[in-house]
Motif scaffolding. Sequence first.
Motif, short mmCIF file in Angstrom:
data_model
loop_
_atom_site.label_atom_id
_atom_site.label_comp_id
_atom_site.label_asym_id
_atom_site.label_seq_id
_atom_site.Cartn_x
_atom_site.Cartn_y
_atom_site.Cartn_z
N VAL A 237 0.84 -1.20 0.00
CA VAL A 237 0.00 0.00 0.00
C VAL A 237 0.87 1.25 0.00
O VAL A 237 0.59 2.22 -0.71
CB VAL A 237 -0.97 -0.01 1.20
CG1 VAL A 237 -1.65 1.33 1.40
CG2 VAL A 237 -2.01 -1.10 1.02
N GLY A 238 1.94 1.23 0.76
CA GLY A 238 2.85 2.38 0.79
C GLY A 238 3.51 2.61 -0.56
O GLY A 238 3.62 3.76 -1.02
N ALA A 239 3.93 1.55 -1.21
CA ALA A 239 4.55 1.69 -2.54
C ALA A 239 3.53 2.20 -3.55
O ALA A 239 3.86 3.04 -4.40
CB ALA A 239 5.13 0.35 -2.98
N GLY A 240 2.32 1.73 -3.48
CA GLY A 240 1.28 2.21 -4.39
C GLY A 240 0.98 3.68 -4.16
O GLY A 240 0.82 4.45 -5.12
N TRP A 241 0.94 4.09 -2.91
CA TRP A 241 0.69 5.50 -2.62
C TRP A 241 1.84 6.36 -3.13
O TRP A 241 1.60 7.42 -3.72
CB TRP A 241 0.52 5.69 -1.12
CG TRP A 241 0.36 7.13 -0.72
CD1 TRP A 241 -0.76 7.88 -0.79
CD2 TRP A 241 1.40 7.97 -0.22
NE1 TRP A 241 -0.50 9.15 -0.36
CE2 TRP A 241 0.83 9.24 -0.01
CE3 TRP A 241 2.75 7.78 0.06
CZ2 TRP A 241 1.55 10.31 0.48
CZ3 TRP A 241 3.47 8.85 0.55
CH2 TRP A 241 2.89 10.10 0.76
N LEU A 242 3.09 5.92 -2.90
CA LEU A 242 4.25 6.68 -3.38
C LEU A 242 4.27 6.77 -4.90
O LEU A 242 4.51 7.84 -5.47
CB LEU A 242 5.54 6.02 -2.87
CG LEU A 242 6.84 6.72 -3.24
CD1 LEU A 242 6.88 8.11 -2.64
CD2 LEU A 242 8.02 5.90 -2.78
N TRP A 243 3.96 5.68 -5.58
CA TRP A 243 3.92 5.69 -7.04
C TRP A 243 2.85 6.66 -7.53
O TRP A 243 3.07 7.42 -8.47
CB TRP A 243 3.64 4.26 -7.55
CG TRP A 243 3.45 4.18 -9.02
CD1 TRP A 243 4.44 4.16 -9.96
CD2 TRP A 243 2.22 4.12 -9.73
NE1 TRP A 243 3.89 4.08 -11.22
CE2 TRP A 243 2.52 4.06 -11.10
CE3 TRP A 243 0.89 4.11 -9.34
CZ2 TRP A 243 1.53 3.99 -12.07
CZ3 TRP A 243 -0.08 4.05 -10.31
CH2 TRP A 243 0.26 3.99 -11.66
N LEU B 102 1.24 11.79 -10.06
CA LEU B 102 0.45 13.02 -10.01
C LEU B 102 1.33 14.26 -10.11
O LEU B 102 0.92 15.27 -10.69
CB LEU B 102 -0.36 13.08 -8.72
CG LEU B 102 -1.60 12.20 -8.66
CD1 LEU B 102 -2.29 12.37 -7.31
CD2 LEU B 102 -2.57 12.56 -9.77
N ASP B 103 2.54 14.22 -9.56
CA ASP B 103 3.41 15.40 -9.58
C ASP B 103 4.13 15.57 -10.90
O ASP B 103 4.59 16.66 -11.21
CB ASP B 103 4.44 15.30 -8.44
CG ASP B 103 3.76 15.46 -7.08
OD1 ASP B 103 2.63 15.99 -7.05
OD2 ASP B 103 4.34 15.04 -6.08
N ALA B 104 4.29 14.50 -11.68
CA ALA B 104 5.04 14.59 -12.94
C ALA B 104 4.14 15.14 -14.05
O ALA B 104 2.96 14.82 -14.12
CB ALA B 104 5.54 13.21 -13.35
N PRO B 105 4.69 15.97 -14.94
CA PRO B 105 3.90 16.41 -16.09
C PRO B 105 3.59 15.23 -17.01
O PRO B 105 4.34 14.26 -17.07
CB PRO B 105 4.80 17.42 -16.79
CG PRO B 105 5.86 17.78 -15.80
CD PRO B 105 5.98 16.64 -14.86
N LEU B 106 2.48 15.32 -17.73
CA LEU B 106 2.04 14.22 -18.57
C LEU B 106 3.03 13.91 -19.68
O LEU B 106 3.21 12.75 -20.04
CB LEU B 106 0.66 14.56 -19.15
CG LEU B 106 -0.07 13.41 -19.84
CD1 LEU B 106 -0.28 12.27 -18.85
CD2 LEU B 106 -1.39 13.86 -20.40
N ALA B 107 3.73 14.91 -20.19
CA ALA B 107 4.71 14.68 -21.27
C ALA B 107 5.86 13.82 -20.78
O ALA B 107 6.39 12.99 -21.51
CB ALA B 107 5.22 16.01 -21.82
#
Length: 149
Positions: A129-135, A140-145
Motif C-alpha cells: 500500500v505504501g509503494a502504491g501510494w508513493l507511485w 500526479l506530480d510529474a507532467p504528462l509529457a
Amino acid sequence: MEYGRDGELTDAELAEVEAETRALLARWGEPKMAAPPADLSARVVRRLSTTPAHRGWRWRPLWLAAPLVLLVLGVWGLSIDSNGPASLFGDPATGAGRYVLGITLVAKPLWHLWLAGAGWWLLGLFVLVGAGWLWWRLILDAPLAEVWQ
C-alpha cells in the motif's frame, strides 16, 4: 356445484355464486355499496409521508450491536477461556453450550495458524500500500509529457 378442469370456477359459475352470496347478505341487511371519498388517494399519500419507512427502527441499534457482541465473545473464547462463552448458554453439557464450545475449539487452531503468518502478511500489505501510494504521488506530480516518454 362442480368445478372446471383445473379446479377453478368458470365465469358463469362465478356469477351464480356471487348472486347467491349477495342474496344471503341482503337477507342480513348488508350495507349498501358506497362510492369511495373523492380525496382518498390524497389522504393515503399524506399518511404515507408521515409514517416511518421502516417500522423496525427501534431494533436497528440491537442489530448493529450484535456483530460487536459476537466479536467480543469470540475474542474471549479464543484468547482467554474456551468455556466462557459456552457457560453463557447454560453449560458445556447442554446442547447450545456444547455447540458454542465446539465452534470455539474448531476456530482456535485456525485463529492461531492465521496469527502465525499474519505478521508477515500485514507487513507485506503495508509495504504494498505504501509503494502504491508513493507511485501515485510521483505520477500526479510529474507532467504528462514526462510520463509518456
